[in-house]
Design a protein around this motif. Structure first.
Motif, mmCIF file in Angstrom:
data_model
loop_
_atom_site.group_PDB
_atom_site.id
_atom_site.type_symbol
_atom_site.label_atom_id
_atom_site.label_comp_id
_atom_site.label_asym_id
_atom_site.label_seq_id
_atom_site.Cartn_x
_atom_site.Cartn_y
_atom_site.Cartn_z
ATOM 1 N N SER A 5 1.080 -1.346 0.181
ATOM 2 C CA SER A 5 -0.168 -0.142 -0.170
ATOM 3 C C SER A 5 0.868 1.336 0.143
ATOM 4 C CB SER A 5 -0.938 0.044 1.078
ATOM 5 O OG SER A 5 -0.201 0.366 2.295
ATOM 6 N N SER A 6 2.027 1.311 0.632
ATOM 7 C CA SER A 6 2.941 2.400 0.678
ATOM 8 C C SER A 6 3.401 2.465 -0.653
ATOM 9 C CB SER A 6 4.292 2.087 1.647
ATOM 10 O OG SER A 6 3.678 2.232 2.905
ATOM 11 N N ALA A 7 3.612 1.617 -1.428
ATOM 12 C CA ALA A 7 4.394 1.673 -2.920
ATOM 13 C C ALA A 7 3.263 2.479 -3.660
ATOM 14 C CB ALA A 7 4.578 0.315 -3.230
ATOM 15 N N TRP A 8 2.075 1.705 -3.441
ATOM 16 C CA TRP A 8 0.916 2.128 -4.333
ATOM 17 C C TRP A 8 0.800 3.912 -4.048
ATOM 18 C CZ3 TRP A 8 -1.768 1.861 -8.385
ATOM 19 C CH2 TRP A 8 -2.146 0.725 -9.075
ATOM 20 N N LEU A 9 0.660 4.040 -2.771
ATOM 21 C CA LEU A 9 0.348 5.563 -2.492
ATOM 22 C C LEU A 9 1.627 6.426 -2.963
ATOM 23 C CD1 LEU A 9 -0.781 5.895 1.207
ATOM 24 C CD2 LEU A 9 -1.769 6.682 -0.859
ATOM 25 N N ASN A 10 2.717 5.985 -2.705
ATOM 26 C CA ASN A 10 4.038 6.810 -3.063
ATOM 27 C C ASN A 10 4.042 6.853 -4.581
ATOM 28 O OD1 ASN A 10 7.146 6.648 -4.129
ATOM 29 N ND2 ASN A 10 7.050 7.660 -2.046
ATOM 30 N N ASP A 11 3.828 5.679 -5.531
ATOM 31 C CA ASP A 11 3.799 5.849 -6.886
ATOM 32 C C ASP A 11 2.900 6.704 -7.249
ATOM 33 O OD1 ASP A 11 6.214 4.435 -6.794
ATOM 34 O OD2 ASP A 11 5.467 2.905 -7.978
ATOM 35 N N SER A 12 1.458 6.729 -6.690
ATOM 36 C CA SER A 12 0.486 7.182 -7.407
ATOM 37 C C SER A 12 0.714 8.736 -7.394
ATOM 38 C CB SER A 12 -0.900 7.039 -6.438
ATOM 39 O OG SER A 12 -1.115 5.662 -6.509
ATOM 40 N N TYR A 13 1.206 9.398 -6.097
ATOM 41 C CA TYR A 13 1.427 10.802 -5.814
ATOM 42 C C TYR A 13 2.308 11.377 -6.772
ATOM 43 C CZ TYR A 13 5.118 12.188 -2.809
ATOM 44 O OH TYR A 13 6.502 12.178 -2.351
ATOM 45 N N ILE A 14 3.496 10.363 -7.104
ATOM 46 C CA ILE A 14 4.475 10.790 -8.054
ATOM 47 C C ILE A 14 3.734 10.808 -9.439
ATOM 48 C CG2 ILE A 14 6.723 10.053 -8.906
ATOM 49 C CD1 ILE A 14 7.345 8.974 -6.277
ATOM 50 N N ALA A 15 3.059 9.837 -9.852
ATOM 51 C CA ALA A 15 2.753 10.135 -11.325
ATOM 52 C C ALA A 15 1.548 11.142 -11.315
ATOM 53 C CB ALA A 15 1.893 8.418 -11.328
ATOM 54 N N LEU A 16 0.789 11.265 -10.376
ATOM 55 C CA LEU A 16 -0.213 12.413 -10.402
ATOM 56 C C LEU A 16 0.593 13.761 -10.593
ATOM 57 C CD1 LEU A 16 -2.789 11.340 -7.823
ATOM 58 C CD2 LEU A 16 -3.175 11.641 -10.095
ATOM 59 N N GLY A 17 1.743 13.827 -9.809
ATOM 60 C CA GLY A 17 2.433 15.330 -10.084
ATOM 61 C C GLY A 17 3.018 15.431 -11.349
ATOM 62 N N ILE A 18 3.602 14.177 -11.933
ATOM 63 C CA ILE A 18 4.356 14.339 -13.162
ATOM 64 C C ILE A 18 3.335 14.753 -14.214
ATOM 65 C CG2 ILE A 18 5.450 12.914 -15.046
ATOM 66 C CD1 ILE A 18 6.871 11.537 -12.598
ATOM 67 N N LEU A 19 2.178 13.990 -14.218
ATOM 68 C CA LEU A 19 1.124 14.276 -15.110
ATOM 69 C C LEU A 19 0.574 15.512 -15.030
ATOM 70 C CD1 LEU A 19 -0.730 10.771 -15.110
ATOM 71 C CD2 LEU A 19 0.969 11.599 -17.071
ATOM 72 N N GLY A 20 0.402 15.978 -13.622
ATOM 73 C CA GLY A 20 -0.107 17.553 -13.610
ATOM 74 C C GLY A 20 0.753 18.321 -14.052
ATOM 75 N N PHE A 21 2.151 18.210 -13.701
ATOM 76 C CA PHE A 21 3.348 19.121 -14.336
ATOM 77 C C PHE A 21 3.274 19.263 -15.888
ATOM 78 C CE2 PHE A 21 7.558 20.000 -15.383
ATOM 79 C CZ PHE A 21 7.727 21.206 -14.779
ATOM 80 N N PHE A 22 3.213 18.146 -16.326
ATOM 81 C CA PHE A 22 3.160 17.930 -17.767
ATOM 82 C C PHE A 22 1.977 18.592 -18.462
ATOM 83 C CE2 PHE A 22 1.694 15.566 -21.620
ATOM 84 C CZ PHE A 22 3.048 15.963 -22.543
ATOM 85 N N LEU A 23 1.073 18.484 -17.848
ATOM 86 C CA LEU A 23 -0.078 19.214 -18.502
ATOM 87 C C LEU A 23 0.094 20.920 -18.169
ATOM 88 C CD1 LEU A 23 -3.567 17.255 -17.956
ATOM 89 C CD2 LEU A 23 -2.317 17.626 -19.886
ATOM 90 N N PHE A 24 0.550 21.218 -16.960
ATOM 91 C CA PHE A 24 0.864 22.572 -16.720
ATOM 92 C C PHE A 24 1.826 23.093 -17.877
ATOM 93 C CE2 PHE A 24 0.759 25.053 -12.397
ATOM 94 C CZ PHE A 24 0.666 26.166 -12.823
ATOM 95 N N VAL A 25 2.825 22.418 -18.012
ATOM 96 C CA VAL A 25 3.795 22.731 -19.044
ATOM 97 C C VAL A 25 3.130 23.069 -20.323
ATOM 98 C CG1 VAL A 25 5.897 22.118 -20.187
ATOM 99 C CG2 VAL A 25 5.980 22.158 -17.841
ATOM 100 N N LEU A 26 2.241 22.201 -20.801
ATOM 101 C CA LEU A 26 1.615 22.317 -22.131
ATOM 102 C C LEU A 26 0.614 23.661 -22.172
ATOM 103 C CD1 LEU A 26 -0.118 19.060 -23.505
ATOM 104 C CD2 LEU A 26 1.661 20.351 -24.521
ATOM 105 N N LEU A 27 0.022 23.773 -21.054
ATOM 106 C CA LEU A 27 -0.769 25.157 -20.650
ATOM 107 C C LEU A 27 0.016 26.459 -20.913
ATOM 108 C CD1 LEU A 27 -3.116 24.431 -17.782
ATOM 109 C CD2 LEU A 27 -3.901 24.577 -20.100
ATOM 110 N N GLY A 28 1.351 26.228 -20.325
ATOM 111 C CA GLY A 28 2.196 27.375 -20.409
ATOM 112 C C GLY A 28 2.623 27.386 -21.857
ATOM 113 N N ILE A 29 2.857 26.545 -22.604
ATOM 114 C CA ILE A 29 3.533 26.596 -24.033
ATOM 115 C C ILE A 29 2.528 27.244 -24.810
ATOM 116 C CG2 ILE A 29 4.092 25.141 -25.920
ATOM 117 C CD1 ILE A 29 5.445 23.447 -24.057
ATOM 118 N N THR A 30 1.253 26.841 -24.650
ATOM 119 C CA THR A 30 0.075 27.215 -25.428
ATOM 120 C C THR A 30 -0.446 28.734 -25.203
ATOM 121 O OG1 THR A 30 -1.624 26.622 -23.829
ATOM 122 C CG2 THR A 30 -1.123 25.149 -25.975
ATOM 123 N N SER A 31 0.260 29.299 -24.181
ATOM 124 C CA SER A 31 0.104 30.795 -23.614
ATOM 125 C C SER A 31 1.117 31.625 -24.284
ATOM 126 C CB SER A 31 -0.069 30.942 -22.216
ATOM 127 O OG SER A 31 1.094 30.820 -21.635
#
Lengths: 483, 483, 483
Positions: A353-379
């Motif tokens: 469960s720790s592995a799941w929690l840890n990997d999930s928040y890392i993955a969510l953060g990376i994907l969020g940052f990726f979309l954030f960069v996309l938004l920045g590029i389109t601006s």
């Protein structure tokens, strides 16, 4: 920084004043255009020199032509009225306060093109723009506003790194066209800004210093300072008081890496909050034809800047997170915990469960940052110019909310099991990330309510022009027969 | 979202309909231009309000001027023919289906500028564009297409974040110029798109939703889904079946970090595959004057988008790789292996070849990603506009192939010693990265053959216009005497 | 790569030569414009085909109209003089060397628009531009330079990825306008570059290959090579000679990660060095009206490129640093040191000063890189066009120096305790980062002296036009009464 070698201009040039011979001094196959410049200050001289370089004939107009010194070699200097007769384009390189003498030349200037290049010291210094003031002083002339956005330095150095855009406006389109042609010959990029009414904006333009960035900047600075002291209390002072531990070194990396994500998340949520407030206002008022309060208007106009500042903090958070494993403190902690385990000859059990929690928040953060960069590029201006309104809305609204959801989820999962547990409280202060979640969660909950079919339908109708309980609503619908 | 306060427009304004007094209601030193708007729907009203704000006089034309409600205060509303007489510019804020009534006004509209601002609901909804339809209905008028790309919201809010570009086209250049001047006064950026033939494209423009991105998007989604299930079988189901191990947590980070690089590499290779196919086709046909199949044409047109999607996946791969050392699973594994070594009191021997292999594939990956980012930056519109054709080719072709070579080598070296070893097979399935190598290696091998001197010479000649075994080849060469 | 299917053009089309019937062969409601193209080479044919596609009538002029082959179906081919009579726009798709025959057509071409589309093989191949040469040959025609920046491939493929900008210049503004309209109809973006004097620059433009990037590129390559050998001597050869250790694997990641930051820091300092030298020169000379030496001028013009190359190296340094913990060598070293500790049953003491030093240099590096990226983003053309001169100066000067200070401090703190300690010397060679600090520290120290109030005041006055010890200084001040 003038490549003209003006210092070596021979005095002979100065003495030629008053002769008509100057067009012959240059051997060019094309008939040279003569341009007159009123004023022999630094900017007038820079402009004159640049024009000579680009093949124009230049004649300066001065109050005391005999006493005027160091001008670009090749240029003549005459009295104002004599100089004005040499050319039908006169550049007024004089401060606005001295425009009054032009009324004496009103006959000579009749039908000529006057180019106002002046700047003020303050935004909205005068009730009307300098160019409009000039047009009122010399009503028979065609006044064109131009060149005020180009610095003397950029003119001289030919530096391509600064903006070469020249905003041009004027009521006479032929006069405007001629000034734009001159700008092009000087290697600049003229941009037609319409009639002389645009002069005020053009004059204010070079005085601005990131006006739309001020509110986001001060807001984020305030958030950073607040969370810095909040984290110092929790992570440095609290352990020092309770355990006499010197944790000051956390202020270099660990505490910034709490401040930055928290600030980024709050700013990102603040990008979407005004839209949600606007929707509630429209639903409450039952019409879109009602002005928003000023603070909301201003807030909506600087959402892009808020978002980009948030992206900056997110970027810093990513860098600060990725350096974690090369920090001395982290390596020391990991090494010591491993050594302890080895000495006690125990192996660490693996908790899925720790592995799941840890990997999930890392993955969510990376994907969020990726979309954030996309938004920045389109601006980026050149990218947003390439997308149409539908695409822009899709990216900024759909992808934007997805980014907010991912980043909020990243923070929620980061909290994980210890979220809201009383042991995380220090002096009754919760972790900073819990405070950071308040605004994003609020925005998301309200947005979720707003997109429920019944509410969304009403809102869409209001935004298409429908009005609730207006006494004109019947005829309004009538008036909409055609569109 | 209208800052006009339309809701408070006094009924008195409505009753003024039919009077000529409206230009006097505004105190302005400049003679005001009057603009007529046909139609009182949402967009007409928004445009009218914006024009009033920017100093124009506005008169609305309506079927039932007495019954028309809530218009911006300061604007008049008259019957169509009365309104048309007030101005020589008439904006048609009416849906195309209702254009027919304009034939009744054909005399009043003669010589006037009609601005078509309509949009359709679907791309290519009608055989000819709305503007061309309008020009056929009212042949005596100068029809200009404009404003259809600007939303009512952007007009009202003055939002600078969306594109402010107004595409303008029309057959009469003076009419076009006047409409462009109006657009500039409204704070928009008019872009001349030529004659009315461009209207169809301008009308289709706001209806598009990333048309060139569709194929790359669906292709990459398909690749992701395929490799996700492929990796789940190999890394989650296989160990569960064979060893009853619960590896589901790998789906959060480890498996995405296999899918993303594999997808990125395949997409990058697919950017260069159509060029290679085109070269083979040209060599086979012996001429460049022969149309490519449609699928190849379309593929070549969306190579930029394919490349940018690939860059997105590469960026994700980099982030997923850099977080490896802060993952709980990785830290647990390293700690346990260290503890085991410590308990057995052995030190790990240092294997230089492993260090070489490991460092090489990391370095290749970083350099490949760096060049990939460079390629991405040069594809930004504002950057690619600054480079000439020769520079663009150099970057996109030379640097592009170098990127492909580095990324392929990165993957090959990653495989290292275990590449193609049978022990890596699980249920006869090789690792995902081996599948990913097929297309890139094929492209590189063919490209290598194509740039061999003998083949390259023929290809260059074909691309310069030479044709093999054409019956016109002799006279073609003759015709090339001059170019 | 031609979607025209030219190979299938029926011979019947060729035989129609000489008839006037061709405008009828297309069913279009608009009167078609006829364009004449002289020359039937590859580029002429591509242009002709594109024009036919876009609704123009095309007639080719050829020396031997009967022998001319494969032309786009729908186009006529006539003798030069016959073809010229068909249209008032003639595109000269012929090499400059063959222009002479046009003198025979001088009467037919009188008053016509001649479009020069030629390119040369070398920059400044001829004393005057091809277009000016053409204008001298046919003085009665209106010569317009256009289309030379568009490749035949871009015309045919309709590829949107390459630049679609057409630079247009000419002395007759109506002729220019017509050519720009044609370019727009072909889907290109015409950019007015002013009079025919601009032709030389337009002709040189497509021949350039990153002229401003050459000096930064060669300089950084030289720095990389030097520091590579320097580090190989210190880190590979020295341990091999002294301890017989095989450290060659360091060449893949460790040594590049020394070269890149060192090169980045030196290049960044070289961006600010010329400004400092210029200020010293101006102070020494007491005037700004004196030309800088050529090398300084050139250096100042490529500062942006130097800075961007430095940013590239900084980006590589960041990536190389972040992968450190996933390197085999690093993991092996950490594991072994932990195992040794565990075997000796000792725990590592925590040294707060080490934690401080380590965290500080990491934080300084991240913040420096962050500002560096900001600087890079503002140098994107579309972004720098949006900022005015004051904002540009603020970003590039204030933020730029802050970046340099942070990066220099990052390097100084990195050295930390071992800085200048004799034990770090190997064969009397100091670490590479110590060499890297020389230029940045020099620049910062001089800059610090220059901004001291007494010196800054003099410099500001000089930059506003004041001159020390000039014999004209009195009258110069006089002449500045008005600006």
């Amino acid at each position: 920084m003038d490549p003209s070698g003006l210092g070596s201009a021979s005095p002979a040039v100065m003495e030629k004043s008053g002769t008509d011979a100057f067009p012959l001094t240059m051997n060019s196959s094309v008939k040279q255009e003569t341009i007159c410049i009123f004023g022999t200050g630094d900017y007038g001289r820079s402009l004159g020199f640049k024009m000579l370089q680009c093949g124009f004939s230049v004649v300066f107009g001065s109050r005391n032509p005999r006493m005027t010194s160091i001008l670009p070699s090749g240029a003549d200097v005459l009295s104002y009225s004599e100089a004005a007769q040499k050319s039908d384009i006169i550049i007024i390189a004089i401060h606005r306060e001295h425009y009054d003498f032009l009324t004496e030349l009103i006959e000579v200037l009749n039908g000529k093109i006057l180019v106002d290049i002046s700047n003020n010291l303050k935004i909205n210094q005068y009730p009307e723009s300098n160019a409009e003031h000039l047009a009122q002083l010399v009503p028979g002339a065609h006044v064109v506003k131009a060149f005020n956005t180009i610095s003397a330095w950029a003119l001289q150095s030919g530096a391509l790194d600064a903006s070469r855009q020249v905003f041009v406006c004027g009521n006479d389109s032929k006069a405007k066209q001629r000034v734009m042609d001159i700008a092009r010959t000087l290697g600049l990029t003229p941009l037609d800004q319409g009639s002389l009414m645009a002069a005020k904006e053009i004059e204010n333009y070079p005085l601005q210093l990131f006006p739309m960035w001020r509110f986001p900047f001060y807001l984020s600075a305030a958030l950073c300072v607040f969370f810095f002291f909040y984290c110092v209390i929790r992570d440095v002072i609290y352990p020092y008081v309770n355990e006499k531990k010197d944790n000051t070194f956390l202020m270099a990396v660990s505490i910034p890496n709490r401040i930055f994500p928290v600030t980024a998340l709050i700013l990102l949520a603040l990008v979407y909050l005004p839209g949600v407030i606007a929707a509630i206002l429209q639903l409450y008022r039952g019409t879109k034809y009602h002005r928003f309060p000023d603070w909301l208007d201003h807030w909506m106009l600087c959402r892009k800047q808020l978002g980009l500042v948030a992206l900056g903090f997110a970027f810093l958070h990513v860098l600060y997170t990725l350096v974690i494993p090369i920090r001395y403190y982290v390596r020391w902690r990991i090494r010591n915990s491993t050594v302890k385990l080895a000495i006690s000859k125990k192996e660490d059990p693996f908790i899925t469960s720790s592995a799941w929690l840890n990997d999930s928040y890392i993955a969510l953060g990376i994907l969020g940052f990726f979309l954030f960069v996309l938004l920045g590029i389109t601006s980026l201006p050149s990218v947003s110019n390439k997308v149409n309104w539908r695409e822009f809305r899709f990216v900024q609204s759909k992808l934007g909310y997805l980014t907010l959801i991912l980043c909020t989820a990243h923070t929620l999962v980061y909290g994980g099991k210890k979220f809201l547990s009383p042991s995380a409280l220090k002096w009754y202060l919760p972790s900073a990330y819990i405070l950071a979640l308040i605004i994003p969660c609020t925005v998301l909950v309200i947005k979720f309510i707003l997109i429920m079919p019944c509410i969304d339908r009403t809102l869409t109708r209001i935004r298409q022009g429908w009005e609730r309980s207006s006494k004109y609503s019947k005829s309004a619908l009538n008036g909409k027969t055609y569109m």
